[in-house]
Design a protein around this motif. Structure first.
Motif, mmCIF file in Angstrom:
data_model
loop_
_atom_site.group_PDB
_atom_site.id
_atom_site.type_symbol
_atom_site.label_atom_id
_atom_site.label_comp_id
_atom_site.label_asym_id
_atom_site.label_seq_id
_atom_site.Cartn_x
_atom_site.Cartn_y
_atom_site.Cartn_z
ATOM 1 N N GLU A 631 48.672 -3.990 42.254
ATOM 2 C CA GLU A 631 48.046 -5.302 42.429
ATOM 3 C C GLU A 631 47.875 -6.004 41.082
ATOM 4 O O GLU A 631 48.088 -7.210 40.959
ATOM 5 N N ARG A 632 47.499 -5.245 40.067
ATOM 6 C CA ARG A 632 47.353 -5.813 38.718
ATOM 7 C C ARG A 632 48.706 -6.279 38.177
ATOM 8 O O ARG A 632 48.796 -7.333 37.540
ATOM 9 N N VAL A 633 49.752 -5.463 38.425
ATOM 10 C CA VAL A 633 51.093 -5.858 37.972
ATOM 11 C C VAL A 633 51.512 -7.154 38.667
ATOM 12 O O VAL A 633 52.021 -8.090 38.028
ATOM 13 N N PHE A 634 51.294 -7.217 39.977
ATOM 14 C CA PHE A 634 51.676 -8.422 40.726
ATOM 15 C C PHE A 634 50.913 -9.637 40.195
ATOM 16 O O PHE A 634 51.443 -10.757 40.166
ATOM 17 N N GLY A 635 49.704 -9.394 39.734
ATOM 18 C CA GLY A 635 48.885 -10.483 39.192
ATOM 19 C C GLY A 635 49.408 -11.045 37.882
ATOM 20 O O GLY A 635 48.935 -12.104 37.427
ATOM 21 N N GLY A 688 46.294 -11.314 27.337
ATOM 22 C CA GLY A 688 45.927 -12.445 28.172
ATOM 23 C C GLY A 688 47.081 -13.237 28.736
ATOM 24 O O GLY A 688 46.872 -14.165 29.529
ATOM 25 N N SER A 689 48.316 -12.905 28.356
ATOM 26 C CA SER A 689 49.478 -13.611 28.914
ATOM 27 C C SER A 689 50.708 -12.742 28.740
ATOM 28 O O SER A 689 50.721 -11.793 27.954
ATOM 29 N N VAL A 690 51.749 -13.074 29.521
ATOM 30 C CA VAL A 690 53.027 -12.371 29.414
ATOM 31 C C VAL A 690 54.125 -13.414 29.544
ATOM 32 O O VAL A 690 54.055 -14.310 30.404
ATOM 33 N N ASN A 691 55.126 -13.361 28.660
ATOM 34 C CA ASN A 691 56.188 -14.364 28.762
ATOM 35 C C ASN A 691 57.348 -13.831 29.596
ATOM 36 O O ASN A 691 57.355 -12.674 30.044
ATOM 37 N N HIS A 692 58.343 -14.690 29.788
ATOM 38 C CA HIS A 692 59.450 -14.345 30.672
ATOM 39 C C HIS A 692 60.192 -13.101 30.190
ATOM 40 O O HIS A 692 60.544 -12.213 30.988
ATOM 41 N N ALA A 693 60.469 -13.002 28.905
ATOM 42 C CA ALA A 693 61.210 -11.853 28.375
ATOM 43 C C ALA A 693 60.442 -10.565 28.600
ATOM 44 O O ALA A 693 61.014 -9.530 28.981
ATOM 45 N N GLU A 694 59.137 -10.620 28.376
ATOM 46 C CA GLU A 694 58.307 -9.412 28.516
ATOM 47 C C GLU A 694 58.194 -8.989 29.977
ATOM 48 O O GLU A 694 58.266 -7.797 30.304
ATOM 49 N N LEU A 695 58.004 -9.965 30.855
ATOM 50 C CA LEU A 695 57.884 -9.636 32.279
ATOM 51 C C LEU A 695 59.197 -9.110 32.840
ATOM 52 O O LEU A 695 59.197 -8.193 33.662
ATOM 53 N N ARG A 696 60.313 -9.682 32.392
ATOM 54 C CA ARG A 696 61.628 -9.193 32.845
ATOM 55 C C ARG A 696 61.760 -7.691 32.571
ATOM 56 O O ARG A 696 62.155 -6.905 33.429
ATOM 57 N N THR A 697 61.418 -7.317 31.339
ATOM 58 C CA THR A 697 61.530 -5.908 30.956
ATOM 59 C C THR A 697 60.584 -5.040 31.765
ATOM 60 O O THR A 697 60.965 -3.964 32.256
ATOM 61 N N GLU A 712 60.383 -8.889 44.552
ATOM 62 C CA GLU A 712 59.621 -10.098 44.901
ATOM 63 C C GLU A 712 59.145 -10.822 43.645
ATOM 64 O O GLU A 712 59.223 -12.062 43.559
ATOM 65 N N MET A 713 58.669 -10.049 42.677
ATOM 66 C CA MET A 713 58.209 -10.662 41.431
ATOM 67 C C MET A 713 59.366 -11.338 40.690
ATOM 68 O O MET A 713 59.201 -12.420 40.120
ATOM 69 N N TRP A 714 60.512 -10.702 40.688
ATOM 70 C CA TRP A 714 61.703 -11.259 40.023
ATOM 71 C C TRP A 714 62.052 -12.624 40.631
ATOM 72 O O TRP A 714 62.323 -13.589 39.918
ATOM 73 N N GLU A 715 62.020 -12.652 41.971
ATOM 74 C CA GLU A 715 62.353 -13.891 42.664
ATOM 75 C C GLU A 715 61.308 -14.973 42.378
ATOM 76 O O GLU A 715 61.648 -16.129 42.069
ATOM 77 N N ARG A 716 60.031 -14.640 42.469
ATOM 78 C CA ARG A 716 58.967 -15.633 42.273
ATOM 79 C C ARG A 716 58.910 -16.149 40.827
ATOM 80 O O ARG A 716 58.507 -17.284 40.580
ATOM 81 N N GLY A 721 69.132 -14.370 40.759
ATOM 82 C CA GLY A 721 69.748 -13.135 41.250
ATOM 83 C C GLY A 721 68.694 -12.165 41.750
ATOM 84 O O GLY A 721 67.586 -12.569 42.139
ATOM 85 N N THR A 722 69.033 -10.883 41.751
ATOM 86 C CA THR A 722 68.091 -9.842 42.168
ATOM 87 C C THR A 722 68.068 -8.750 41.110
ATOM 88 O O THR A 722 68.965 -8.656 40.264
ATOM 89 N N VAL A 723 67.051 -7.918 41.173
ATOM 90 C CA VAL A 723 66.937 -6.826 40.200
ATOM 91 C C VAL A 723 68.145 -5.896 40.293
ATOM 92 O O VAL A 723 68.624 -5.390 39.274
ATOM 93 N N THR A 724 68.652 -5.689 41.489
ATOM 94 C CA THR A 724 69.777 -4.758 41.660
ATOM 95 C C THR A 724 71.037 -5.220 40.935
ATOM 96 O O THR A 724 71.964 -4.424 40.753
ATOM 97 N N ASP A 725 71.073 -6.469 40.503
ATOM 98 C CA ASP A 725 72.250 -6.987 39.775
ATOM 99 C C ASP A 725 72.070 -6.931 38.258
ATOM 100 O O ASP A 725 72.977 -7.333 37.526
ATOM 101 N N GLN A 726 70.922 -6.444 37.774
ATOM 102 C CA GLN A 726 70.619 -6.520 36.346
ATOM 103 C C GLN A 726 71.049 -5.255 35.602
ATOM 104 O O GLN A 726 71.613 -4.327 36.183
ATOM 105 N N LYS A 727 70.764 -5.241 34.294
ATOM 106 C CA LYS A 727 71.066 -4.087 33.452
ATOM 107 C C LYS A 727 69.765 -3.444 32.983
ATOM 108 O O LYS A 727 68.775 -4.131 32.730
#
Length: 801
Positions: A631-635, A688-697, A712-716, A721-727
């Motif tokens: 739940e915290r991660v989703f937040g 207190g915050s996370v940017n796109h690069a950090e959240l992607r990882t 779901e988080m990747w999409e939102r 694309g989807t996580v299954t297509d990433q490296k």
């Protein structure tokens, strides 16, 4: 942002299935990875929470490998023949095929609800005639090479299931499946000659990456021992042959023991004056399992054969021959020489029956207790061997036996040939026809599969024959060789048959010309990583290695071993620390956990519960903690900020976490990988915050553990694309270094202080920092420094006197 796990998981399971994203491809130019878990027996009870532990662990590996660019084969199927289904069918008057179908559907829906990335296009079922056609084909090849044969033998007979059991299926004297008493019966059984592969099965353990406890278990079960085969003459004129690892103790052999089933008992019947006592003892022995008979702590029983004696080959002394149930006909020659001065069991037997005890290795206390530690020492009371060491005596006596025609060097194995018959219906029919003129004749391969016929009753017959034996229309056929009236084999194969090669069928499951194409086998085999239960180490794992080696010998498969790597997992116990079972009332249903907490939480908790190789108790309170983490991660979506690069505050933590999670997955340290991600989450929340690069990882690292939520988080987050297509993310070793590290300041090996220093500080700077500490100065006062040892980033040790 609300974490609606039920909607999220349903959405992504439907998406994965529609897009077929986990299917292995036939592009053999890509690097491959074959991950495998033992396929389950689909019982009517369905999964309990212990099952997903293995499936999730390898699912994490499979998902990581896909992100690393591999063509991944992660298949699933059903080991569906066997007694539980047949017993259920008998009790409830439902055809076992229907029972199997319903159970498979139940299991499959449960596995899918866990979000496991199985390639369902390659699903197999051992009860499918298109599958067991090739099980039968392998049996025919074994038969043609002399490795499948029929033999009259004493077998373990389950009084409840009315079926023959392998030794491994008898636990504490009862059937491991139904708990009924197991007795001995003499029956004609199909056997497989696994003992001909014993040495190779042993040697090739050095070529594979199996965890130590699996290798030890297999080595102990195969049980190689080196010694001598010795011939004892008898007063009846026959020779009794024994195998011993201690031929040096022959002068201490004061009696012999043979198995109650030994054929010489009947041969000597007219010479034995106490046959009534002998027959009575044989009947009593037949009621005991092999476990009961060989149990070390049991009271020793036996009866001396009056009228026949053995003759010790080294001194020509006549010695008594006993019948005793602790000697098995299925092991060795069914006869032993007894040296009571140097073997606990022989000593106990000798004391009970008042037999001589002769010390032959100096040091034994033969008056008070058995002297068993005689691996070293000097020979005494041993004629030509007196004064020699044990090792010298072994060599001399073995050579003497060979020169005098009384024995020879011998390697023996504890491993026995595999009892392959089952007198039941629900198994693969054995494709053999018996003709009075031609003997056992193989069915022509063009007639495979030999299908199971429909029967009215699945009950074994009163004499223990298969229900198939009563089906005259099916049984009575012409001999394929001479055309004379003949009969089909009515025994069926054991459950272990279909599981001995299933991993090969996954490579090419729809092939109707071979068990799999050569091209597919050369690409996919061997299995790169196989995980399964320790309880199958001496059954399925050994049997499948044997079948694979045989198929390698006849040119069907390209590798001598089926599995490059084998690991095993610990059980998940009930909250009361006992094994989960309905009778104990401690079974936890995964359906309930998924309903209340979600599949991702269940997956994460099963990996976080403790050391993967060890058993761990279920904890309802701990699973709640895993849900709070997700739940915290989703937040994090609520504190997402733009940014295409790691921020300085999180850069080091991210690279360290990538390294930690990557390495821990390979080492099956899933719990510490999750702990590292929890620590990273704390760092992010503190910032207190996370940017796109950090959240992607972060999402990519967590994805193999919690695939639904991360998709779901990747999409939102709008990453595309989807996580299954990433490296899979990579780390920079330089950025994993700490700016400062704590080192131990030691004097003469004893820690006096701990000092914070720059991670890349030179040795001189480290020494200066340590010597500046008051605690170190006090320890060095009045002493002369003789040595200074620096272990970078760990310690400085100053040796003084």
């Amino acid at each position: 942002m609300k974490y609606d796990f039920a909607a999220i998981e349903k959405k992504w399971q439907k998406s994965w299935e529609a897009r077929n994203v986990f299917a292995a491809t036939d592009d053999y130019s890509k690097p491959k990875y074959y991950a495998l878990v033992e396929f389950p027996y689909p019982s009517g009870q369905g999964l309990h929470v212990g099952h997903p532990r293995s499936y999730t662990a390898l699912d994490i590996v499979a998902r990581k490998r896909r992100l690393e660019g591999y063509n991944v084969l992660y298949p699933m199927g059903w080991d569906a023949f066997g007694l539980p289904t047949e017993n259920y069918a008998i009790k409830n008057h439902i055809h076992p095929e229907k029972v199997t179908h319903d159970n498979v559907q139940r299991f499959k829906s449960q596995l899918k609800s866990l979000g496991l990335s199985f390639d369902w296009n390659r699903e197999i079922n051992t009860t499918d005639p298109d599958y067991y056609r090739w099980t039968q084909w392998i049996f025919l090849q074994l038969f043609k090479k002399g490795l499948a044969y029929k033999k009259e033998m004493s077998v373990n007979w389950c009084t409840g299931c009315k079926v023959v059991l392998a030794n491994e299926e008898v636990v504490n004297g009862v059937c491991e499946r139904c708990g009924s008493e197991v007795v001995h019966k003499v029956k004609s059984q199909w056997m497989l000659g696994i003992t001909q592969y014993a040495q190779r099965l042993l040697d090739d353990l050095d070529t594979v990456d199996y965890i130590d406890r699996v290798k030890v278990s297999q080595r102990n079960w195969i049980g190689r021992s080196t010694g001598a085969q010795v011939d004892f003459d008898t007063t009846a004129g026959d020779k009794l042959t024994v195998f011993t690892t201690r031929p040096d103790t022959l002068f201490g052999a004061t009696y012999m023991v043979i198995s109650p089933e030994h054929p010489y008992v009947d041969r000597w019947a007219d010479k034995i004056s106490n046959m009534d006592a002998v027959r009575a003892y044989q009947e009593e022995s037949a009621k005991k399992s092999d476990f009961e008979r060989t149990e070390l702590v049991k009271d020793k029983t036996g009866v001396m054969l009056e009228g026949v004696r053995g003759i010790n080959p080294v001194n020509n002394a006549e010695i008594p021959i006993f019948l005793s149930d602790y000697v098995l006909m299925s092991y060795g020659t069914g006869a032993i020489m007894a040296v009571p001065a140097h073997d606990t069991r022989d000593w106990e037997f000798a004391k009970k029956f008042g037999l001589p005890i002769v010390e032959v290795v100096k040091g034994g206390n033969v008056n008070e207790e058995a002297f068993t530690d005689c691996e070293t020492g000097v020979m005494v009371n041993s004629g030509m061997l007196d004064g020699l060491s044990v090792e010298e005596a072994k060599k001399k006596i073995t050579a003497w036996l060979a020169e005098n025609g009384k024995g020879e060097p011998k390697v023996n194995f504890k491993l026995r040939d595999w009892v392959f018959s089952r007198q039941r219906y629900w198994g693969e029919p054995i494709p053999i026809i018996h003709c009075d003129h031609c003997g056992y004749v193989p069915l022509d391969e063009s007639e495979l599969p030999l299908r199971l016929p429909e029967v009215d009753s699945y009950e074994p017959t009163e004499n223990g024959d298969s229900p198939l034996a009563a089906m005259d229309d099916w049984v009575n056929v012409p001999c394929p060789k001479c055309g004379a009236p003949a009969r089909r084999e009515t025994d069926t194969m054991p459950q272990w048959a279909g599981s001995s090669w299933y991993f090969l069928r996954y490579c090419d499951p729809h092939n109707d010309k071979a068990l799999a194409s050569r091209e597919a086998l050369e690409y996919w085999m061997p299995v790169d990583w196989y995980n399964g239960g320790m309880e199958h180490t001496t059954l399925h794992l050994l049997y499948s290695r044997f079948w694979h080696k045989f198929l390698y010998d006849i040119g069907v498969v390209p590798t001598p071993e089926p599995y490059a790597k084998r690991t095993s997992h610990g059980m998940i116990l009930g909250e009361n620390n006992e094994k989960m079972s309905k009778s104990r009332g401690n079974v936890v249903n995964p359906d309930d956990i998924i309903r209340d907490y979600g599949a991702d939480t269940l997956r994460l908790y099963e990996m976080f519960i403790g050391d993967f190789e060890k058993s761990a108790p279920w904890s309802q309170s701990s699973i709640k903690g895993c849900k709070r983490f997700l739940e915290r991660v989703f937040g994090l979506l609520d504190i997402l900020a733009p940014g295409g690069e790691y921020t300085p505050e999180l850069e080091g933590a991210l690279h360290k976490t990538i390294r930690k999670v990557s390495e821990d997955i390979e080492a099956m340290k899933y719990n510490t990988a999750i702990a590292a991600m929890m620590s990273l989450l704390n760092d992010i929340c503190a910032k207190g915050s996370v940017n796109h690069a950090e959240l992607r990882t972060f999402i990519l690292l967590l994805n193999p553990f919690a695939p639904h939520m991360t998709e779901e988080m990747w999409e939102r987050a709008g990453f595309g694309g989807t996580v299954t297509d990433q490296k899979w993310p990579v780390f920079d070793p330089e950025k994993c270094r700490d700016a400062q590290v704590e080192i131990a300041a030691q004097v003469c090996g004893k820690i006096k202080a701990r000092v914070m220093v720059d991670a890349d500080a030179p040795d001189a700077e480290l020494l200066a920092a340590v010597k500046a500490r008051p605690e170190v100065q006090a320890a060095l006062e009045g002493k002369t420094i003789v040595k200074e040892i620096v272990v970078k980033s760990k310690l400085v040790n100053i040796v003084a006197r």
